[in-house]
Design a protein around this motif. Structure first.
Motif, PDB file in Angstrom:
ATOM      1  N   ASP A  47      -9.588  -3.559  -6.114  1.00  0.00           N
ATOM      2  CA  ASP A  47      -8.127  -3.543  -6.039  1.00  0.00           C
ATOM      3  C   ASP A  47      -7.642  -2.282  -5.331  1.00  0.00           C
ATOM      4  OD1 ASP A  47      -8.008  -5.943  -7.406  1.00  0.00           O
ATOM      5  OD2 ASP A  47      -7.494  -5.038  -9.328  1.00  0.00           O
ATOM      6  N   VAL A  48      -8.247  -1.154  -5.650  1.00  0.00           N
ATOM      7  CA  VAL A  48      -7.839   0.112  -5.035  1.00  0.00           C
ATOM      8  C   VAL A  48      -7.979   0.039  -3.516  1.00  0.00           C
ATOM      9  CG1 VAL A  48      -8.411   2.573  -4.810  1.00  0.00           C
ATOM     10  CG2 VAL A  48      -8.337   1.510  -7.070  1.00  0.00           C
ATOM     11  N   GLN A  49      -9.115  -0.438  -3.053  1.00  0.00           N
ATOM     12  CA  GLN A  49      -9.345  -0.509  -1.602  1.00  0.00           C
ATOM     13  C   GLN A  49      -8.419  -1.520  -0.924  1.00  0.00           C
ATOM     14  OE1 GLN A  49     -10.897   1.639   0.068  1.00  0.00           O
ATOM     15  NE2 GLN A  49     -12.019   2.633  -1.557  1.00  0.00           N
ATOM     16  N   SER A  50      -8.225  -2.681  -1.552  1.00  0.00           N
ATOM     17  CA  SER A  50      -7.364  -3.691  -0.920  1.00  0.00           C
ATOM     18  C   SER A  50      -5.906  -3.237  -0.896  1.00  0.00           C
ATOM     19  CB  SER A  50      -7.501  -5.051  -1.605  1.00  0.00           C
ATOM     20  OG  SER A  50      -6.965  -5.043  -2.901  1.00  0.00           O
ATOM     21  N   HIS A  51      -5.432  -2.589  -1.967  1.00  0.00           N
ATOM     22  CA  HIS A  51      -4.055  -2.104  -1.983  1.00  0.00           C
ATOM     23  C   HIS A  51      -3.854  -0.998  -0.947  1.00  0.00           C
ATOM     24  CE1 HIS A  51      -3.739  -3.501  -6.449  1.00  0.00           C
ATOM     25  NE2 HIS A  51      -3.730  -4.500  -5.611  1.00  0.00           N
ATOM     26  N   ARG A  52      -4.849  -0.136  -0.833  1.00  0.00           N
ATOM     27  CA  ARG A  52      -4.791   0.942   0.167  1.00  0.00           C
ATOM     28  C   ARG A  52      -4.746   0.350   1.580  1.00  0.00           C
ATOM     29  NH1 ARG A  52      -9.328   4.525  -1.100  1.00  0.00           N
ATOM     30  NH2 ARG A  52      -7.901   5.285  -2.679  1.00  0.00           N
ATOM     31  N   SER A  53      -5.578  -0.648   1.833  1.00  0.00           N
ATOM     32  CA  SER A  53      -5.614  -1.267   3.160  1.00  0.00           C
ATOM     33  C   SER A  53      -4.317  -1.996   3.476  1.00  0.00           C
ATOM     34  CB  SER A  53      -6.794  -2.230   3.266  1.00  0.00           C
ATOM     35  OG  SER A  53      -8.003  -1.515   3.259  1.00  0.00           O
ATOM     36  N   PHE A  54      -3.763  -2.709   2.488  1.00  0.00           N
ATOM     37  CA  PHE A  54      -2.508  -3.420   2.709  1.00  0.00           C
ATOM     38  C   PHE A  54      -1.385  -2.435   3.036  1.00  0.00           C
ATOM     39  CE2 PHE A  54       1.467  -5.408   1.477  1.00  0.00           C
ATOM     40  CZ  PHE A  54       1.390  -6.629   2.139  1.00  0.00           C
ATOM     41  N   ALA A  55      -1.298  -1.356   2.266  1.00  0.00           N
ATOM     42  CA  ALA A  55      -0.262  -0.351   2.507  1.00  0.00           C
ATOM     43  C   ALA A  55      -0.429   0.281   3.894  1.00  0.00           C
ATOM     44  CB  ALA A  55      -0.309   0.727   1.424  1.00  0.00           C
ATOM     45  N   ALA A  56      -1.658   0.573   4.279  1.00  0.00           N
ATOM     46  CA  ALA A  56      -1.922   1.153   5.598  1.00  0.00           C
ATOM     47  C   ALA A  56      -1.557   0.172   6.714  1.00  0.00           C
ATOM     48  CB  ALA A  56      -3.387   1.564   5.710  1.00  0.00           C
ATOM     49  N   LEU A  57      -1.865  -1.113   6.487  1.00  0.00           N
ATOM     50  CA  LEU A  57      -1.542  -2.151   7.477  1.00  0.00           C
ATOM     51  C   LEU A  57      -0.033  -2.242   7.681  1.00  0.00           C
ATOM     52  CD1 LEU A  57      -2.651  -4.488   9.271  1.00  0.00           C
ATOM     53  CD2 LEU A  57      -2.310  -5.980   7.283  1.00  0.00           C
ATOM     54  N   LYS A  58       0.717  -2.268   6.580  1.00  0.00           N
ATOM     55  CA  LYS A  58       2.173  -2.380   6.672  1.00  0.00           C
ATOM     56  C   LYS A  58       2.799  -1.132   7.296  1.00  0.00           C
ATOM     57  CE  LYS A  58       4.389  -5.397   5.104  1.00  0.00           C
ATOM     58  NZ  LYS A  58       4.943  -6.627   5.681  1.00  0.00           N
ATOM     59  N   GLN A  59       2.171   0.030   7.063  1.00  0.00           N
ATOM     60  CA  GLN A  59       2.698   1.259   7.663  1.00  0.00           C
ATOM     61  C   GLN A  59       2.422   1.287   9.165  1.00  0.00           C
ATOM     62  OE1 GLN A  59       1.387   4.889   5.829  1.00  0.00           O
ATOM     63  NE2 GLN A  59       2.523   6.163   7.255  1.00  0.00           N
ATOM     64  N   ALA A  60       1.214   0.907   9.553  1.00  0.00           N
ATOM     65  CA  ALA A  60       0.842   0.952  10.969  1.00  0.00           C
ATOM     66  C   ALA A  60       1.493  -0.173  11.784  1.00  0.00           C
ATOM     67  CB  ALA A  60      -0.677   0.875  11.108  1.00  0.00           C
ATOM     68  N   PHE A  61       1.696  -1.310  11.133  1.00  0.00           N
ATOM     69  CA  PHE A  61       2.262  -2.490  11.799  1.00  0.00           C
ATOM     70  C   PHE A  61       3.391  -3.033  10.915  1.00  0.00           C
ATOM     71  CE2 PHE A  61      -2.256  -2.188  12.801  1.00  0.00           C
ATOM     72  CZ  PHE A  61      -2.247  -2.176  14.186  1.00  0.00           C
ATOM     73  N   PRO A  62       4.602  -2.537  11.076  1.00  0.00           N
ATOM     74  CA  PRO A  62       5.696  -2.907  10.175  1.00  0.00           C
ATOM     75  C   PRO A  62       6.075  -4.386  10.154  1.00  0.00           C
ATOM     76  CG  PRO A  62       6.249  -0.926  11.416  1.00  0.00           C
ATOM     77  CD  PRO A  62       4.986  -1.478  12.012  1.00  0.00           C
ATOM     78  N   THR A  63       5.731  -5.134  11.199  1.00  0.00           N
ATOM     79  CA  THR A  63       6.055  -6.563  11.216  1.00  0.00           C
ATOM     80  C   THR A  63       4.780  -7.378  11.409  1.00  0.00           C
ATOM     81  OG1 THR A  63       6.361  -6.771  13.608  1.00  0.00           O
ATOM     82  CG2 THR A  63       8.287  -6.049  12.307  1.00  0.00           C
ATOM     83  N   GLU A  96      -8.465  -3.674  12.682  1.00  0.00           N
ATOM     84  CA  GLU A  96      -9.729  -3.407  11.977  1.00  0.00           C
ATOM     85  C   GLU A  96      -9.831  -1.944  11.556  1.00  0.00           C
ATOM     86  OE1 GLU A  96     -12.802  -4.767  14.645  1.00  0.00           O
ATOM     87  OE2 GLU A  96     -11.881  -6.760  14.743  1.00  0.00           O
ATOM     88  N   ALA A  97      -9.420  -1.052  12.438  1.00  0.00           N
ATOM     89  CA  ALA A  97      -9.490   0.383  12.128  1.00  0.00           C
ATOM     90  C   ALA A  97      -8.606   0.727  10.933  1.00  0.00           C
ATOM     91  CB  ALA A  97      -9.080   1.196  13.348  1.00  0.00           C
ATOM     92  N   VAL A  98      -7.473   0.056  10.802  1.00  0.00           N
ATOM     93  CA  VAL A  98      -6.528   0.355   9.728  1.00  0.00           C
ATOM     94  C   VAL A  98      -6.998  -0.210   8.385  1.00  0.00           C
ATOM     95  CG1 VAL A  98      -4.176  -0.108   8.924  1.00  0.00           C
ATOM     96  CG2 VAL A  98      -4.565   0.549  11.288  1.00  0.00           C
TER      97      VAL A  98
END
Length: 179
Positions: free
Chosen positions: A29-45, A58-60
């Motif tokens: 859960d920690v890794q998936s939540h971190r990745s989701f938050a990073a994805l939304k920050q790097a790609f807002p839409t 992939e990098a994000v």
């Protein structure tokens, strides 16, 4: 249901819930939540995710593992939505029946019963009973299903047998206990 910080229940958009659940496959859960938050920050839409080079995504999301596979699946879903609906959104599913939601989400590569059930229960607030690895192992250990039951068979059985009013609480309890 509680609105846990960063969890499935806190994702109000159907597409957010679907992508978040895809990212949660085969990781913590920690890794998936971190990745989701990073994805939304790097790609807002979601349109930006759809049109970006796979390597950038992939990098994000690399911390959640299987980044290449997850990126390909998410981008394929986004492209299908864009082609079919003209937008990267699944909000139309809010008005759909459970069976229609299962049919639509199940048509996407890499989206199985557990992922669909999580979207139904956590995001759409429907009576469904997701069976992840923890729930499956406990159900087998308690002889709630035959020893040879697959996860999908366990889902079918438990979803039919567990009363609607306790599906959410029992799922959360079994996952917590399993962890």
């Amino acid at each position: 249901p509680k609105q846990e910080e960063g969890g499935c229940g806190s994702r109000h958009l159907v597409l957010d819930a679907l992508v978040g659940t895809i990212l949660s496959q085969n990781t913590t859960d920690v890794q998936s939540h971190r990745s989701f938050a990073a994805l939304k920050q790097a790609f807002p839409t979601w349109e930006m995710v759809r049109t970006s080079p796979p390597a950038a995504i992939e990098a994000v999301i690399k911390s959640c593992g299987l980044a290449e596979t997850k990126t390909a699946r998410v981008q394929a879903i986004l492209q299908l939505l864009h082609d079919e609906r003209g937008e990267c959104s699944l909000e139309h599913l809010r008005e759909a029946s459970d069976e229609a939601v299962k049919r639509v989400l199940g048509s996407y590569k890499g989206v199985g019963a557990k992922t669909i059930s999580c979207v139904l229960m956590f995001c759409l607030k429907r009576f469904d009973f997701p069976v992840d690895t923890h729930v499956w192992k406990i159900a087998l250990a308690l002889n709630w299903v035959p020893k040879a039951a697959t996860r999908d068979q366990t889902y079918e059985h438990l979803n039919a047998k567990v009363p609607d009013e306790i599906k959410y609480a029992l799922h959360v309890l079994l996952v917590k206990h399993g962890k």
